[in-house]
Design a protein around this motif. Structure first.
Motif, mmCIF file in Angstrom:
data_model
loop_
_atom_site.group_PDB
_atom_site.id
_atom_site.type_symbol
_atom_site.label_atom_id
_atom_site.label_comp_id
_atom_site.label_asym_id
_atom_site.label_seq_id
_atom_site.Cartn_x
_atom_site.Cartn_y
_atom_site.Cartn_z
ATOM 1 N N TYR A 39 -28.745 26.448 117.242
ATOM 2 C CA TYR A 39 -27.513 26.024 116.575
ATOM 3 C C TYR A 39 -27.854 25.444 115.206
ATOM 4 O O TYR A 39 -28.638 24.493 115.105
ATOM 5 C CB TYR A 39 -26.757 24.984 117.405
ATOM 6 C CG TYR A 39 -25.486 24.510 116.735
ATOM 7 C CD1 TYR A 39 -24.484 25.408 116.402
ATOM 8 C CD2 TYR A 39 -25.296 23.164 116.422
ATOM 9 C CE1 TYR A 39 -23.318 24.985 115.781
ATOM 10 C CE2 TYR A 39 -24.128 22.727 115.803
ATOM 11 C CZ TYR A 39 -23.145 23.659 115.479
ATOM 12 O OH TYR A 39 -21.997 23.245 114.851
ATOM 13 N N HIS B 217 -38.408 31.281 124.566
ATOM 14 C CA HIS B 217 -37.099 31.020 123.959
ATOM 15 C C HIS B 217 -36.686 29.564 124.148
ATOM 16 O O HIS B 217 -36.212 28.904 123.214
ATOM 17 C CB HIS B 217 -36.056 31.957 124.576
ATOM 18 C CG HIS B 217 -34.695 31.831 123.960
ATOM 19 N ND1 HIS B 217 -33.761 30.922 124.404
ATOM 20 C CD2 HIS B 217 -34.113 32.494 122.916
ATOM 21 C CE1 HIS B 217 -32.666 31.035 123.688
ATOM 22 N NE2 HIS B 217 -32.847 31.971 122.776
ATOM 23 N N GLU B 218 -36.864 29.049 125.359
ATOM 24 C CA GLU B 218 -36.475 27.668 125.673
ATOM 25 C C GLU B 218 -37.284 26.676 124.837
ATOM 26 O O GLU B 218 -36.735 25.686 124.318
ATOM 27 C CB GLU B 218 -36.699 27.396 127.165
ATOM 28 C CG GLU B 218 -36.087 26.107 127.674
ATOM 29 C CD GLU B 218 -34.630 26.246 128.059
ATOM 30 O OE1 GLU B 218 -33.952 25.208 128.086
ATOM 31 O OE2 GLU B 218 -34.169 27.381 128.321
ATOM 32 N N ASP B 219 -38.576 26.925 124.699
ATOM 33 C CA ASP B 219 -39.426 26.018 123.917
ATOM 34 C C ASP B 219 -39.000 25.973 122.456
ATOM 35 O O ASP B 219 -39.105 24.931 121.800
ATOM 36 C CB ASP B 219 -40.894 26.453 124.009
ATOM 37 C CG ASP B 219 -41.500 26.205 125.384
ATOM 38 O OD1 ASP B 219 -40.883 25.465 126.171
ATOM 39 O OD2 ASP B 219 -42.572 26.771 125.673
ATOM 40 N N LYS B 220 -38.518 27.103 121.949
ATOM 41 C CA LYS B 220 -38.154 27.176 120.536
ATOM 42 C C LYS B 220 -36.731 26.700 120.264
ATOM 43 O O LYS B 220 -36.470 26.023 119.262
ATOM 44 C CB LYS B 220 -38.325 28.610 120.042
ATOM 45 C CG LYS B 220 -38.135 28.759 118.541
ATOM 46 C CD LYS B 220 -38.492 30.171 118.084
ATOM 47 C CE LYS B 220 -38.371 30.293 116.568
ATOM 48 N NZ LYS B 220 -38.747 31.651 116.098
ATOM 49 N N TYR B 221 -35.786 27.043 121.172
ATOM 50 C CA TYR B 221 -34.377 26.819 120.886
ATOM 51 C C TYR B 221 -33.659 25.872 121.853
ATOM 52 O O TYR B 221 -32.520 25.486 121.586
ATOM 53 C CB TYR B 221 -33.616 28.154 120.887
ATOM 54 C CG TYR B 221 -34.084 29.129 119.854
ATOM 55 C CD1 TYR B 221 -33.841 28.923 118.500
ATOM 56 C CD2 TYR B 221 -34.760 30.286 120.229
ATOM 57 C CE1 TYR B 221 -34.261 29.845 117.550
ATOM 58 C CE2 TYR B 221 -35.184 31.223 119.278
ATOM 59 C CZ TYR B 221 -34.933 30.983 117.940
ATOM 60 O OH TYR B 221 -35.345 31.897 117.007
ATOM 61 N N GLY B 222 -34.269 25.550 122.985
ATOM 62 C CA GLY B 222 -33.528 24.812 123.987
ATOM 63 C C GLY B 222 -32.509 25.708 124.653
ATOM 64 O O GLY B 222 -32.748 26.892 124.867
ATOM 65 N N ILE B 223 -31.341 25.177 124.962
ATOM 66 C CA ILE B 223 -30.320 25.969 125.634
ATOM 67 C C ILE B 223 -29.800 27.085 124.725
ATOM 68 O O ILE B 223 -29.512 28.193 125.155
ATOM 69 C CB ILE B 223 -29.143 25.089 126.138
ATOM 70 C CG1 ILE B 223 -28.131 25.919 126.928
ATOM 71 C CG2 ILE B 223 -28.480 24.355 124.984
ATOM 72 C CD1 ILE B 223 -28.660 26.545 128.188
ATOM 73 N N ARG B 224 -29.706 26.805 123.418
ATOM 74 C CA ARG B 224 -29.326 27.843 122.456
ATOM 75 C C ARG B 224 -29.616 27.343 121.046
ATOM 76 O O ARG B 224 -29.611 26.143 120.778
ATOM 77 C CB ARG B 224 -27.848 28.214 122.577
ATOM 78 C CG ARG B 224 -26.858 27.219 121.949
ATOM 79 C CD ARG B 224 -25.458 27.800 121.963
ATOM 80 N NE ARG B 224 -24.464 26.905 121.373
ATOM 81 C CZ ARG B 224 -23.997 27.019 120.138
ATOM 82 N NH1 ARG B 224 -24.449 27.971 119.337
ATOM 83 N NH2 ARG B 224 -23.073 26.180 119.672
ATOM 84 N N THR C 265 -23.454 28.335 128.335
ATOM 85 C CA THR C 265 -23.022 27.864 127.017
ATOM 86 C C THR C 265 -21.592 28.257 126.668
ATOM 87 O O THR C 265 -21.042 27.748 125.691
ATOM 88 C CB THR C 265 -23.953 28.402 125.917
ATOM 89 O OG1 THR C 265 -23.982 29.832 125.973
ATOM 90 C CG2 THR C 265 -25.369 27.851 126.084
ATOM 91 N N LYS D 156 -39.272 31.196 128.738
ATOM 92 C CA LYS D 156 -39.968 29.959 128.362
ATOM 93 C C LYS D 156 -40.196 29.889 126.850
ATOM 94 O O LYS D 156 -39.991 28.831 126.232
ATOM 95 C CB LYS D 156 -41.300 29.841 129.096
ATOM 96 C CG LYS D 156 -42.008 28.504 128.848
ATOM 97 C CD LYS D 156 -43.295 28.390 129.627
ATOM 98 C CE LYS D 156 -43.896 26.994 129.484
ATOM 99 N NZ LYS D 156 -43.996 26.529 128.083
ATOM 100 N N LYS E 14 -27.925 32.172 130.170
ATOM 101 C CA LYS E 14 -27.607 31.252 129.075
ATOM 102 C C LYS E 14 -26.179 31.446 128.566
ATOM 103 O O LYS E 14 -25.516 30.491 128.161
ATOM 104 C CB LYS E 14 -28.607 31.424 127.934
ATOM 105 C CG LYS E 14 -29.978 30.829 128.229
ATOM 106 C CD LYS E 14 -30.902 30.898 127.032
ATOM 107 C CE LYS E 14 -32.266 30.302 127.367
ATOM 108 N NZ LYS E 14 -32.196 28.854 127.607
#
Length: 347
Positions: free
Chosen positions: A339, A330-337, A262, A328, A258
């Motif tokens: 913000y 992390h991705e479900d909660k934040y997407g790519i990062r 990013t 997964k 990531k």
């Protein structure tokens, strides 16, 4: 492991004023770096008018923090009490660790100092440019302070540099208190702090078991990720040391990436071989000078910086399924990062 010359770091190189002895010497020895450095040098400074994030009220907060650190820099070393107090390594280590935490550190460890922990030569300031760094202290106390998650998740806005500069002040003060205390006991000690490090703090921290070096070339801790700032006090006082840890970060970084995706400056290595991981500091720092803050996106983007479940982290070493599960979540909660676009209310 080869020692790093502080003169080659971007912070040192950007301090060389055209026509100065340091400027003339450095680019005589490294003519290939002159063009890119001069191009970056022409850009506005961090927290300055002309950068993307400049705010005439808020940006000077970070400037003030760094000015304060510059004002106390000369206190990093000092006189030692001639009356030495005898103590055993286990007890004084316990006291120093407890004291660091009492003063505000979230993590603290101790390591035996190695040559490669130290810079080979100084380069940040004209008055000691080129001075050889002598390895005089045998032990290092390294400690971390946590940076506020919501401030860091506003990266690269001005909130981020206010938080990072505050954390540099925090570790600088903790280091002063510890170094003064050790010298009061009759043993030499030096505080290594922003713009006055003789050591490479992440390497010392990794040796002391605070975390591991990640793909972003920063220290990554299990509990706080890269969302920490580090201070180091070196001393001749004999201490009880900690061991390095391996919680499976290398495999996690290989699967994650990531920070690579990013990074606005495309400065972080995408290599599949961890031995080849590097940061192109010119690309990174060039972006800082455009944005006006020290960016922080790679810190925020790292899943470990979001305080993920420690029980899950303890299961990632040698387990690809657990790594994918963490990614997964992390991705479900934040997407790519993560913000946070909105500014803090007090802004």
């Amino acid at each position: 492991m080869k020692r790093i010359d502080e003169r080659d770091t971007m912070f040192a190189r950007m301090s060389y004023k055209k026509g100065s002895k340091a400027y003339e010497d450095y680019y005589r020895r490294h003519p290939n770096k002159k063009e890119i450095d001069d191009r970056i040098r022409e850009k506005p400074h961090l927290c300055s008018e002309g950068t993307a994030t400049f705010d005439e009220i808020l940006s000077p907060i970070a400037d003030a923090n760094f000015a304060f650190l510059g004002g106390i820099r000369h206190l990093a070393e000092g006189p030692v009490n001639p009356n030495k107090v005898e103590t055993d390594a286990k007890r004084i280590t316990r006291v120093l660790k407890g004291l660091a935490e009492h003063y505000g550190a979230c993590l603290v460890g101790v390591t035996k100092m190695k040559e490669e922990h130290y810079y080979s030569h100084r380069g940040r300031h004209e008055e000691n440019y080129g001075d050889e760094v002598k390895v005089t202290h045998s032990y290092g106390i390294v400690f971390a302070v946590e940076m506020d998650k919501e401030m860091i998740n506003r990266s690269p806005q001005v909130a981020e540099v206010i938080e990072t500069s505050k954390a540099y002040v925090d570790v600088g003060i903790i280091g002063m208190q510890l170094a003064y205390y050790i010298r009061q006991l009759g043993y030499d000690a030096r505080n290594h702090m922003d713009a006055n490090y003789l050591v490479i703090a992440p390497h010392v921290a990794a040796s002391a078991g605070l975390g591991q070096i990640g793909r972003n070339t920063l220290l990554i801790t299990k509990k706080y990720g890269s969302r920490v700032r580090l201070g180091v006090v070196t001393t001749e006082l004999s201490l009880d040391t900690d061991e390095p840890i391996d919680f499976g970060l290398e495999a996690f970084c290989l699967a994650c990436g990531k920070c690579v995706r990013t990074c606005p400056g495309k400065a972080i290595s995408s290599e599949d071989d961890s031995k080849k991981w590097y940061l192109e500091q010119e690309k990174c720092y060039n972006m800082w000078r455009s944005i006006g803050t020290d960016c922080g996106i790679c810190i925020s983007a790292c899943p470990f910086s979001q305080s993920i479940d420690l029980k899950l982290i303890d299961g990632i070493k040698g387990n690809a399924d657990n790594i994918q599960q963490l990614l997964k979540i992390h991705e479900d909660k934040y997407g790519i990062r993560p913000y946070i676009k909105e500014q803090p209310k007090w802004f």
